[in-house]
Design an enzyme around this catalytic site. Structure first.
Site, short mmCIF file in Angstrom:
data_model
loop_
_atom_site.label_atom_id
_atom_site.label_comp_id
_atom_site.label_asym_id
_atom_site.label_seq_id
_atom_site.Cartn_x
_atom_site.Cartn_y
_atom_site.Cartn_z
N SER A 1 0.84 -1.19 0.00
CA SER A 1 0.00 0.00 0.00
C SER A 1 0.88 1.25 0.00
O SER A 1 1.68 1.44 -0.91
CB SER A 1 -0.97 -0.03 1.19
OG SER A 1 -1.93 0.98 1.11
N ASP B 1 -9.83 -4.70 -4.82
CA ASP B 1 -9.24 -3.70 -3.92
C ASP B 1 -10.11 -2.44 -3.95
O ASP B 1 -10.33 -1.85 -5.00
CB ASP B 1 -7.82 -3.38 -4.39
CG ASP B 1 -7.02 -2.59 -3.37
OD1 ASP B 1 -7.56 -1.58 -2.85
OD2 ASP B 1 -5.87 -2.95 -3.11
N HIS C 1 -8.41 -4.68 0.04
CA HIS C 1 -7.09 -4.06 0.20
C HIS C 1 -6.37 -4.59 1.43
O HIS C 1 -5.22 -5.03 1.35
CB HIS C 1 -7.24 -2.53 0.28
CG HIS C 1 -5.93 -1.81 0.28
ND1 HIS C 1 -5.16 -1.70 -0.85
CD2 HIS C 1 -5.25 -1.17 1.27
CE1 HIS C 1 -4.06 -1.01 -0.57
NE2 HIS C 1 -4.08 -0.69 0.72
#
Length: 467
Positions: free
Chosen positions: A206, A356, A388
């Site tokens: 991320s 996601d 995610h």
């Protein structure tokens, strides 16, 4: 989110596995970076080379601020570069387990996703024993870092956003990572490294994948001397413009005010972007930006859910803001994989979920195509049943195995794709020694829910209470 009971039980399970190298540090107050003299660069910084160790100190680290982590740890203040090439400093925290592999280390890029100007979101601050846990994301990802320590790796975890918390400024973050690797290499004799050119593999998910991806792409030209063996990254925000459009007005729109703050920091694009934002922001927008300047990622998510930075309530240009040349330039500079001379030469493990809800799948698939078109070696793993947060958990065993393979030099060259339907973890996927880590991740997976259902519901329910 994990509750405090889960946090304590997870830390208690992991703690005995981490080989201790006790250090007598005494009692030291944990100061915010803005108040801690250690973080202040010396006047000689301009004359030093990128990666120079400016200061060093031993620190006591911990799980979630209050459970001691019995591993020797050092912090290094090192010189790196702002976007315009001027000298700035950053800190990396280096963890050294007993019996460590002394010819290599892992560069771990936690997703601290914060633009607080006082440094409260910095990993180096949150890792310290006694520090209030301002950034819960870094705190939880500390469990993943432990997997590498348990496996015998020295681990360096840099504050890659630099002294201004330039969240989202990928080029600055990439050089911040590469210069932290140089710093660890320069400090190697003290850390017990037995070679001046240690092998390195980087990991990030991320926000941490922004730093990882840019370090991977910039390394061949910015730091070609480094002995990089591979890069593992997931949930990669490779296109900030596309990500902005994707999450604006959703449960996760709170990432956007802090990204504006990060991009407009002095060491990033502040010279042009900050005056532009100041000229168009509304009273409400100014309030949200001020909040982002003072808080970390999760707090910002709870502050700005289902709101829009493209709204005239936030700034006067409304939905034309992304076409403004000043902002468009800053965002365009964060487009990963755009140029052939910004292509990784070390192998890459790239993983992403089709569902996601924060970073569009197209960010990863396009990056894969671009890098492969330029000759990179990329293994792209698609998770068909993750969100995610859950995909960081589901994808970690594969990323961990890649790290070991990259150090061994057994990663196949060329590009490949695979899709995984996994929605569960095998507790012994990484071997019996790391079973407690996998069990902890299973708990996190259950807390998040299928495709992050529980996380999305929690944010939505909170939003209802404040509107």
């Amino acid at each position: 989110m994990l509750n405090i009971k889960s946090i304590v039980s997870i830390a208690a399970a992991v703690l005995p596995l981490v080989s201790a190298r006790p250090a007598s540090l005494g009692t030291r107050a944990v100061l915010l970076p803005e108040d801690d003299p250690f973080y202040q660069a010396p006047i000689t910084i301009d004359s030093s080379a990128p990666g120079t160790v400016l200061k060093s100190r031993k620190v006591a680290t911990s799980f979630f601020g209050f459970i001691p982590n019995p591993v020797e740890a050092w912090q290094l203040l090192y010189r790196t570069n702002a976007v315009n090439g001027t000298a700035i400093s950053a800190v990396t925290t280096v963890f050294v387990p007993t019996g460590a592999k002394t010819d290599r280390f892992v560069s771990f890029h936690t997703a601290y996703d914060g633009s607080s100007r006082d440094g409260k979101c910095d990993p180096s601050y949150n890792y310290q024993l006694g520090a209030p846990q301002e950034d819960i994301i870094s705190s939880v990802e500390f469990l993943l870092l432990q997997a590498f320590l348990i496996d015998g790796y020295i681990v360096s975890a840099p504050d890659y956003e630099g002294p201004d918390a330039a969240f989202g400024a990928g080029r600055l973050e990439g050089t911040g990572v590469l210069d932290s690797i140089r710093a660890v290499q320069n400090f190697g004799s003290t850390l017990g490294l037995t070679t001046t050119t240690p092998a390195v593999v980087g990991y990030g998910y991320s926000g941490g994948a922004i730093a990882t991806g840019w370090a991977a792409g910039l390394q061949p030209t910015y730091a070609p001397e480094l002995n990089i063996k591979g890069w593992a990254q997931g949930g990669t925000p490779a296109n900030l413009t596309g990500t902005t459009v994707f999450i604006d007005g959703t449960a996760f729109s709170g990432f956007l005010p802090q990204a504006l703050v990060g991009l407009s920091s002095p060491s990033a694009y502040g010279a042009t972007l900050e005056p532009k934002i100041d000229s168009i922001v509304t009273t409400e927008g100014a309030s949200q930006i001020a909040f982002a300047e003072a808080n970390c990622g999760v707090a910002n998510l709870l502050q700005f859910p289902f709101k829009s930075v493209q709204s005239i309530e936030f700034q006067t240009e409304g939905d034309r803001i992304l076409y403004d040349p000043v902002l468009a330039y800053a965002l365009d500079q964060q487009l990963m994989g755009r140029f052939s001379n910004e292509t990784p030469t070390a192998p890459v493990y790239l993983f992403h979920a089709t569902s996601d809800e924060i970073i569009p799948y197209a960010n990863a698939s396009t990056l894969y195509n671009e890098w492969c078109g330029y000759g990179a070696s990329v293994d792209f793993v698609t998770y068909a049943n993750g969100g995610h947060a859950t995909t960081e958990v589901l994808g970690f065993p594969g990323a961990f195995e890649f790290v070991n393979s990259a150090f061994a030099g057994t990663v196949a060259s060329g590009c490949s794709q695979q899709t995984k339907l996994d929605s569960t973890l095998n507790p012994i996927a990484l071997g019996a020694q790391l079973e407690p880590i996998l069990v902890a991740l299973l708990n996190a997976l259950a807390a998040a829910g299928t495709q992050d259902a529980n996380i999305k519901a929690d944010v939505s329910n909170f939003a209802k209470t404040i509107t």
